[in-house]
Design a protein around this motif. Structure first.
Motif, PDB file in Angstrom:
ATOM      1  N   CYS A   1      62.695  -1.929 -33.076  1.00  0.00           N
ATOM      2  CA  CYS A   1      62.676  -2.888 -31.964  1.00  0.00           C
ATOM      3  C   CYS A   1      63.744  -2.483 -30.957  1.00  0.00           C
ATOM      4  O   CYS A   1      64.950  -2.602 -31.241  1.00  0.00           O
ATOM      5  CB  CYS A   1      62.944  -4.300 -32.485  1.00  0.00           C
ATOM      6  SG  CYS A   1      63.192  -5.475 -31.149  1.00  0.00           S
TER       7      CYS A   1
ATOM      8  N   ARG B   1      66.567  -4.932 -30.349  1.00  0.00           N
ATOM      9  CA  ARG B   1      67.562  -5.024 -31.421  1.00  0.00           C
ATOM     10  C   ARG B   1      68.597  -3.904 -31.276  1.00  0.00           C
ATOM     11  O   ARG B   1      69.789  -4.108 -31.472  1.00  0.00           O
ATOM     12  CB  ARG B   1      66.871  -4.953 -32.785  1.00  0.00           C
ATOM     13  CG  ARG B   1      67.839  -5.160 -33.923  1.00  0.00           C
ATOM     14  CD  ARG B   1      67.130  -5.650 -35.144  1.00  0.00           C
ATOM     15  NE  ARG B   1      66.602  -4.565 -35.946  1.00  0.00           N
ATOM     16  CZ  ARG B   1      65.795  -4.743 -36.987  1.00  0.00           C
ATOM     17  NH1 ARG B   1      65.398  -5.975 -37.309  1.00  0.00           N
ATOM     18  NH2 ARG B   1      65.365  -3.744 -37.684  1.00  0.00           N
TER      19      ARG B   1
ATOM     20  N   ALA C   1      61.735  -6.568 -26.664  1.00  0.00           N
ATOM     21  CA  ALA C   1      61.819  -7.165 -28.004  1.00  0.00           C
ATOM     22  C   ALA C   1      60.417  -7.166 -28.575  1.00  0.00           C
ATOM     23  O   ALA C   1      59.640  -8.084 -28.339  1.00  0.00           O
ATOM     24  CB  ALA C   1      62.362  -8.588 -27.897  1.00  0.00           C
TER      25      ALA C   1
ATOM     26  N   GLY D   1      59.660  -6.222 -32.056  1.00  0.00           N
ATOM     27  CA  GLY D   1      59.669  -5.957 -33.496  1.00  0.00           C
ATOM     28  C   GLY D   1      58.436  -6.565 -34.146  1.00  0.00           C
ATOM     29  O   GLY D   1      57.944  -7.594 -33.698  1.00  0.00           O
TER      30      GLY D   1
ATOM     31  N   CYS E   1      61.236  -8.492 -37.793  1.00  0.00           N
ATOM     32  CA  CYS E   1      61.830  -9.756 -37.326  1.00  0.00           C
ATOM     33  C   CYS E   1      62.292 -10.642 -38.483  1.00  0.00           C
ATOM     34  O   CYS E   1      63.131 -11.523 -38.284  1.00  0.00           O
ATOM     35  CB  CYS E   1      60.833 -10.535 -36.478  1.00  0.00           C
ATOM     36  SG  CYS E   1      60.356  -9.673 -34.976  1.00  0.00           S
TER      37      CYS E   1
ATOM     38  N   CYS F   1      66.010 -10.388 -39.076  1.00  0.00           N
ATOM     39  CA  CYS F   1      66.777  -9.874 -37.939  1.00  0.00           C
ATOM     40  C   CYS F   1      67.798 -10.908 -37.477  1.00  0.00           C
ATOM     41  O   CYS F   1      67.461 -12.058 -37.207  1.00  0.00           O
ATOM     42  CB  CYS F   1      65.815  -9.527 -36.801  1.00  0.00           C
ATOM     43  SG  CYS F   1      66.695  -8.968 -35.347  1.00  0.00           S
TER      44      CYS F   1
ATOM     45  N   ARG G   1      67.489 -12.715 -33.790  1.00  0.00           N
ATOM     46  CA  ARG G   1      66.276 -13.484 -33.533  1.00  0.00           C
ATOM     47  C   ARG G   1      66.493 -14.575 -32.467  1.00  0.00           C
ATOM     48  O   ARG G   1      65.644 -14.794 -31.623  1.00  0.00           O
ATOM     49  CB  ARG G   1      65.794 -14.124 -34.832  1.00  0.00           C
ATOM     50  CG  ARG G   1      64.420 -14.695 -34.696  1.00  0.00           C
ATOM     51  CD  ARG G   1      63.721 -14.818 -36.018  1.00  0.00           C
ATOM     52  NE  ARG G   1      62.340 -15.158 -35.766  1.00  0.00           N
ATOM     53  CZ  ARG G   1      61.337 -14.759 -36.493  1.00  0.00           C
ATOM     54  NH1 ARG G   1      61.547 -13.995 -37.528  1.00  0.00           N
ATOM     55  NH2 ARG G   1      60.103 -15.122 -36.199  1.00  0.00           N
TER      56      ARG G   1
ATOM     57  N   CYS H   1      66.961 -12.703 -28.808  1.00  0.00           N
ATOM     58  CA  CYS H   1      65.880 -12.008 -28.102  1.00  0.00           C
ATOM     59  C   CYS H   1      64.855 -12.987 -27.536  1.00  0.00           C
ATOM     60  O   CYS H   1      64.076 -12.634 -26.675  1.00  0.00           O
ATOM     61  CB  CYS H   1      65.197 -11.011 -29.027  1.00  0.00           C
ATOM     62  SG  CYS H   1      64.132 -11.799 -30.254  1.00  0.00           S
TER      63      CYS H   1
ATOM     64  N   LYS I   1      62.220 -14.030 -28.675  1.00  0.00           N
ATOM     65  CA  LYS I   1      60.831 -13.645 -28.908  1.00  0.00           C
ATOM     66  C   LYS I   1      59.989 -14.866 -29.275  1.00  0.00           C
ATOM     67  O   LYS I   1      58.859 -15.015 -28.812  1.00  0.00           O
ATOM     68  CB  LYS I   1      60.782 -12.605 -30.027  1.00  0.00           C
ATOM     69  CG  LYS I   1      59.389 -12.135 -30.317  1.00  0.00           C
ATOM     70  CD  LYS I   1      59.337 -11.281 -31.551  1.00  0.00           C
ATOM     71  CE  LYS I   1      57.887 -10.964 -31.865  1.00  0.00           C
ATOM     72  NZ  LYS I   1      57.708 -10.432 -33.198  1.00  0.00           N
TER      73      LYS I   1
HETATM   74  S1  SF4 Z   1      63.733 -10.756 -33.882  1.00  0.00           S
HETATM   75 FE1  SF4 Z   1      63.719 -10.063 -31.785  1.00  0.00          FE
HETATM   76  S2  SF4 Z   1      65.297  -8.488 -31.710  1.00  0.00           S
HETATM   77 FE2  SF4 Z   1      64.835  -8.843 -33.842  1.00  0.00          FE
HETATM   78  S3  SF4 Z   1      63.304  -7.341 -34.340  1.00  0.00           S
HETATM   79 FE3  SF4 Z   1      62.213  -9.181 -33.782  1.00  0.00          FE
HETATM   80  S4  SF4 Z   1      61.814  -8.934 -31.620  1.00  0.00           S
HETATM   81 FE4  SF4 Z   1      63.378  -7.487 -32.126  1.00  0.00          FE
END
Ligand code: SF4
Length: 885
Positions: A642, A645, A863, A865, A870, A873, A876, A879, A881
């Protein structure tokens, strides 16, 4: 009233009480009033009465001498000795410890209860003898002829008797001083009481020498529309009155002066109270009371009012134990009790009072350095390790000076049983060693804490009872709980006060906060000895009396104030929370008079102001200068999984800080296993030189040594150590087989770097540490990466876009012919060999050579992932997302 004698007079306890009393006194005494003594329940009544006397006289007047019983007693106390409460408690605990019949009963609670009982008995004119006490016990327990009860009776009697015949406690000393005052009385006495109760013995003794007028203020005599409704809701007990259902007009009058408000949360209740009080102030009311039934809600209200520049005059004060100064003392004791447990240690170090000779910057630097040391060393607890290891490491630095101060302080704390006064003496010395006593003395609460400790040292001196650290701390905590801290420097139109202190006082408006069924209820007297029945038998007030007093106080509050608001939280811990029973009765009476329920909801909390429009982006673009010039295997793995990240962790440098682990996490165990295997192979570069069982024993010895400290801290770490012990034979078998296949251990934990020239002219340094490097007779190189994971998880890692082995191959250079992961979370190690390491390394170099110039050219880092990336992560929330998808 010119000759000695006793006269009792009842006056209605309403807003006109002091005007009536003033008229009565001027009628009776005229100018001779100045020769009288006037005893009031509290001194807060004095200015009101003075004002009423002046208004009634219509001219300047020599005032009577106004006192309270407590002030009169203080004048007659003189040098008469008093046995201080801390010493009485210690003496009594020492005696109770010799009583086997107390069984499991905590001697501290029993002693506390006995002292309270003895203090209550001190006010009785003729306390019971031992037989009467025993009969009282038997009646109260519904038993007859019980040996245990006889012992209880003897005990209560012994405590009472020693209070009477030995050095008295505070309560008896007050009674004795009042008796001495009565024995020497020369001035007529007027005694105002807020309760209808029998006159105390010292007052009757006064009447033998001087005229005594005992004025009892009782709400039973009031007959106003409001009083009629209150009588119907809460019939006065003494003297009893006939009550009728109130008329609708009477009910309307009361409903216009009382509001019952239910709030959904503490914050809503506090907001409601603060707005209401601020509103009263803006209307010009200048005599406002905030009655704190729930101290937590009152504390929040005070904070909200202070934000509006409204300070509160605190009439009661807060428990000293809740001040920051007391917390410093507690942190020191807690750190000692927990043998330097890391959280307690950091709590102590963060105290502003514990800076020793360090200035502010050095103190902050010292805290940061020790904090970092604690995490680095995973220091869970162990004062000795802290004071020696950290002391050595920080010698000459600010942190070292702080550690030195801690060493001196802890060395002073007794580790054996010792008398309370000795322990307090050492505690004060420890505070000196930390520079904390001088720092505490700088603020009002801190000075009070130091004074209390010095007083406790004096009060407990001479008591030979040896206390364990835990017992002594219990005693000390109870003294801190009883002491109050009051900031008397504030003068304000709003007073924070307890309900009992509002008796006979008039307010423009009153806010009663925390009026739920838990807080607005009479104190329930339960205990080992002094339970309800016994108190009744002894002629002491029981909870029925307390319930009557509570209703009198509430009725007095409403009758003497223009506005009264009661509020409570309708929910507590997810459960419905009802208003106090008395408020429910009042509401019922209003409804029976034809009015709607008086209960309303607190206004909802104001919506927070809208935030300015935020520019949200989950696909940042880097300024060319911010594109990193270094790359690790985990950084590249993040970039592949990602890009956002990667941005958050490796460009912004964000990430969860390291923490001390009370129990080892898998990461820490993994590090330990890496270290054990590395040290083992360094110590045994040729396994063929020893027999496998000897090798397995050597490996087990290294595992045991590595886990030694962790097991000492937390016995549960045994589970990890046992697992690794069990697998030692299988690992040796695998390693011996690998060696006979031609691969010999060459090195481990090898740091490598490889500088890559990128197509755009920039350089990128690839850096990392290889777990293990083996070589064979032909000079080929094999790379091994240990994984404390199951074979299944490692297999999935290889199937995914894995870059780690290829990255290490690049770092090691061209001779790598084999690269593999070794899954160790299995009964037998399982190796996963990469197909073609040189090809994978070449593909990785091409990828990196494209990616980093692209980033400098404005490629975004979105972002994106997948679900697996995720799942765990730690970026979280950042980002967004979940919100922007
Ligand atoms: S939570 Fe957000 S930063 Fe983490 S891997 Fe998923 S998309 Fe990427």
């Amino acid at each position: 009233m010119s000759t000695a004698g006793f006269e009792t007079l009842c006056l209605p306890a309403d807003a006109a009480l002091f005007a009536r009393l003033a008229r009565l006194l001027i009628d009776r005494h005229g100018d001779a009033l100045a020769d009288c003594d006037l005893l009031l329940p509290v001194m807060a009544h004095a200015p009101v009465l003075r004002g009423a006397l002046l208004a009634e006289a219509g001219h300047a007047l020599f005032m009577p001498r106004m006192l309270t019983p407590a002030l009169l007693a203080a004048r007659w106390q003189g040098d008469a000795p008093v046995d201080p409460h801390p010493r009485r408690l210690l003496h009594l605990v020492a005696q109770l410890r010799q009583q086997t019949w107390l069984g499991d009963v905590d001697p501290w609670s029993a002693a506390q209860e006995l002292l309270e009982l003895a203090d209550a008995l001190a006010a009785l004119p003729a306390p019971p003898d031992e037989n009467a006490l025993q009969q009282g016990f038997e009646r109260a327990h519904g038993l007859a002829d019980s040996a245990a009860l006889s012992l209880e009776a003897r005990l209560v009697h012994a405590v009472w008797h020693s209070d009477c015949t030995g050095t008295p406690g505070h309560a008896r000393a007050v009674t004795q001083a009042l008796m001495r005052a009565a024995g020497a009385a020369r001035r007529p006495l007027i005694h105002l009481s807020a309760r209808v109760e029998p006159a105390p013995a010292w007052l009757e003794l006064h009447a033998a020498r001087v005229p005594v007028l005992n004025v009892l203020a009782t709400r039973a005599l009031t007959d106003t529309p409001v009083a009629r409704v209150l009588h119907a809701a809460w019939p006065p007990v003494s003297p009893p009155v006939l009550t009728h259902a109130p008329s609708r007009d009477d009910a309307l009058e009361l409903a216009g002066r009382v509001r019952l408000v239910g709030a959904q949360s503490l914050e809503q209740e506090a907001q409601c109270a603060a707005s209401c009080i601020a509103g009263w102030l803006s209307e010009g009311r200048r005599n406002i009371a905030l009655v704190a039934l729930d101290r937590e809600a009152a504390r929040r209200t005070r904070a909200l009012l202070e934000r509006r520049q409204v300070l509160l005059a605190d009439e009661t004060g807060w428990k000293l134990s809740t001040t920051r100064a007391a917390a410093t003392v507690d942190a020191l004791l807690q750190c000692f009790a927990s043998d330097g447990y890391h959280r307690d240690l950091l709590d102590l170090l963060h105290s502003p009072h514990v800076a020793g000779s360090l200035d502010r910057d050095d103190h902050a630097q010292a805290i940061a350095a020790i904090d970092d040391w604690v995490v680095r060393r995973n220091h869970v607890d162990g004062l000795h390790a802290l004071l020696t290891d950290a002391g050595r490491e920080f010698a000459g630095c600010p942190a070292g000076r702080l550690i030195d101060a801690l060493s001196r302080a802890f060395a002073l704390m007794p580790t054996h049983n010792a008398p309370a006064s000795f322990r307090v003496e050492r505690l004060l010395a420890a505070l000196d060693a930390l520079g904390a006593r001088a720092a505490l003395a700088q603020d009002a609460a801190g000075a009070q804490v130091v004074n209390l400790l010095e007083q406790l040292r004096a009060d407990s001196s001479g008591v030979a009872l040896d206390l364990s650290f835990a017992d002594w701390r219990k005693w000390l905590n109870s003294e801190f709980e009883q002491a109050l801290f009051r900031d008397s420097a504030i003068d304000s139109p709003v007073v924070l006060t307890p309900l009992a202190a509002t008796r006979l006082r008039r307010f423009d408006a009153v806010y009663v906060i925390g009026a739920d069924s838990r807080h607005l209820a009479p104190v329930r007297l339960r205990g080992v000895l002094g339970h309800e029945g016994l108190r009744r038998e002894l002629g002491l007030p029981d909870s029925q009396v307390a319930a009557g007093q509570l209703r009198d106080d509430l009725a007095g509050l409403i009758a003497c104030s223009d506005q009264t608001v009661f509020s409570w939280q309708t929910q507590r811990n997810g459960e419905a929370n009802l208003p106090g029973v008395d408020l429910q009765r009042l509401d019922l009476v209003l409804q029976r008079a034809g009015l709607p329920s008086a209960i309303c909801s607190a206004p909802s909390l104001a919506d927070p102001p809208p935030l300015p429009e935020l520019v949200v982006s989950s696909a940042p673009v880097l300024d060319p200068a911010r594109v990193p010039s270094r790359l690790t295997a985990s950084g590249l793995a993040d970039l592949m999984a990602c890009p956002y990240r990667y941005y958050a962790r490796h460009v912004l440098g964000l990430g969860a800080g390291d923490e001390v682990e009370d129990a080892m996490g898998k990461g820490s165990v993994g590090e330990l296993v890496h270290r054990v295997l590395h040290d083992f192979h360094v110590a045994h570069p040729r396994l063929a030189d020893a027999a496998p069982p000897a090798l397995a024993d050597a490996l087990r010895a290294q595992i045991a040594a590595a886990f030694d400290g962790a097991i000492a801290r937390n016995f549960q770490e045994h589970a990890w150590a046992d697992r690794l012990h069990d697998r030692a034979d299988a690992y040796i078998a695998w390693a011996v087989q690998r060696e006979s296949d031609g691969w010999l251990f060459d090195s481990g934990e090898a740091r490598r770097a490889h500088v890559l020239e990128l197509p755009d002219g920039a350089a990128l340094s690839l850096e990392g540490r290889i777990d293990r490097i083996d070589r064979n007779a032909e000079g080929d190189v094999a790379l091994l990466d240990y994984k404390l994971r199951s074979a299944e998880r490692v297999r999935k890692t290889l199937q995914a876009d894995d870059v780690q082995l290829a990255f290490y191959t690049v770092l090691e250079g061209g001779a790598v012919s084999e690269a593999a992961y070794l899954a160790l979370e299995e009964d037998v190690p399982v190796a996963f060999i990469q197909d073609d390491p040189p090809a994978a390394a070449q593909a990785l170099l091409s990828l990196v050579s494209e990616l980093f110039p692209a980033l400098r050219n404005g490629a975004s880092l979105p972002a994106h992932g997948d679900e697996a990336a995720c799942l765990h992560c730690d970026m979280r929330g950042l980002c967004r997302k979940d919100w922007l998808a």
